[in-house]
Motif scaffolding. Structure first.
Motif, mmCIF file in Angstrom:
data_model
loop_
_atom_site.group_PDB
_atom_site.id
_atom_site.type_symbol
_atom_site.label_atom_id
_atom_site.label_comp_id
_atom_site.label_asym_id
_atom_site.label_seq_id
_atom_site.Cartn_x
_atom_site.Cartn_y
_atom_site.Cartn_z
ATOM 1 N N PHE A 47 37.725 -2.543 20.403
ATOM 2 C CA PHE A 47 38.430 -1.733 19.411
ATOM 3 C C PHE A 47 39.901 -1.594 19.771
ATOM 4 O O PHE A 47 40.775 -1.948 19.004
ATOM 5 C CB PHE A 47 37.771 -0.359 19.294
ATOM 6 N N GLY A 51 41.863 -1.075 27.191
ATOM 7 C CA GLY A 51 41.197 -0.352 28.261
ATOM 8 C C GLY A 51 40.908 1.101 28.017
ATOM 9 O O GLY A 51 40.491 1.804 28.945
ATOM 10 N N CYS A 56 34.156 -2.446 24.869
ATOM 11 C CA CYS A 56 34.020 -3.862 25.207
ATOM 12 C C CYS A 56 33.288 -4.070 26.530
ATOM 13 O O CYS A 56 33.370 -5.144 27.102
ATOM 14 C CB CYS A 56 35.402 -4.507 25.275
ATOM 15 N N ARG A 67 35.180 -3.740 31.601
ATOM 16 C CA ARG A 67 35.878 -3.810 30.321
ATOM 17 C C ARG A 67 36.437 -5.216 30.125
ATOM 18 O O ARG A 67 37.311 -5.656 30.870
ATOM 19 C CB ARG A 67 36.987 -2.760 30.262
ATOM 20 N N CYS A 69 38.379 -6.390 27.931
ATOM 21 C CA CYS A 69 39.791 -6.518 27.537
ATOM 22 C C CYS A 69 40.723 -6.442 28.740
ATOM 23 O O CYS A 69 41.887 -6.834 28.634
ATOM 24 C CB CYS A 69 40.158 -5.463 26.498
HETATM 25 S S1 FES Z 1 38.573 -2.828 23.772
HETATM 26 FE FE1 FES Z 1 38.859 -0.755 24.248
HETATM 27 S S2 FES Z 1 38.478 -0.674 26.404
HETATM 28 FE FE2 FES Z 1 38.330 -2.760 25.914
#
Ligand code: FES
Length: 87
Positions: A47, A51, A56, A67, A69
């Motif tokens: 989203f 982080g 994710c 995470r 991302c």
């Molecule tokens: S996409 Fe929001 S923490 Fe990784």
């Protein structure tokens, strides 16, 4: 020439540009569902991309709650999502 790296996602090889984030590699493979909601089991995916939201989270090389991302891909890394393959 673009360098690539192959990772294993849910027991399937995925090739992406070397050094990109794991989220980029997965979305580039047309996967948006990266985990399941622990309450209702629904698919969840990246989203915020920075982080903050924890949407994710995946398991990387046996380490849970990583995470995607914030993680750069490495050749041969193993990723388990537990999410439905939504491609
Ligand atoms: S996409 Fe929001 S923490 Fe990784």
């Amino acid at each position: 020439m673009t360098r690539t790296a192959t990772i294993i996602v849910d027991d399937r090889p995925v090739t992406a540009v070397a050094g990109v984030s794991l989220t980029a590699a997965l979305v580039g493979d047309r996967r948006w569902a990266l985990r399941r909601n622990p309450v209702d089991g629904g698919p969840r995916g990246p989203f915020c991309g920075m982080g903050v939201c924890f949407e994710c989270e995946v398991t990387v090389d046996g380490v849970p709650s990583v995470r995607a991302c914030l993680t750069r891909i490495r050749p041969g890394m193993r990723v388990d999502t537990g999410a439905p393959d939504d491609r």
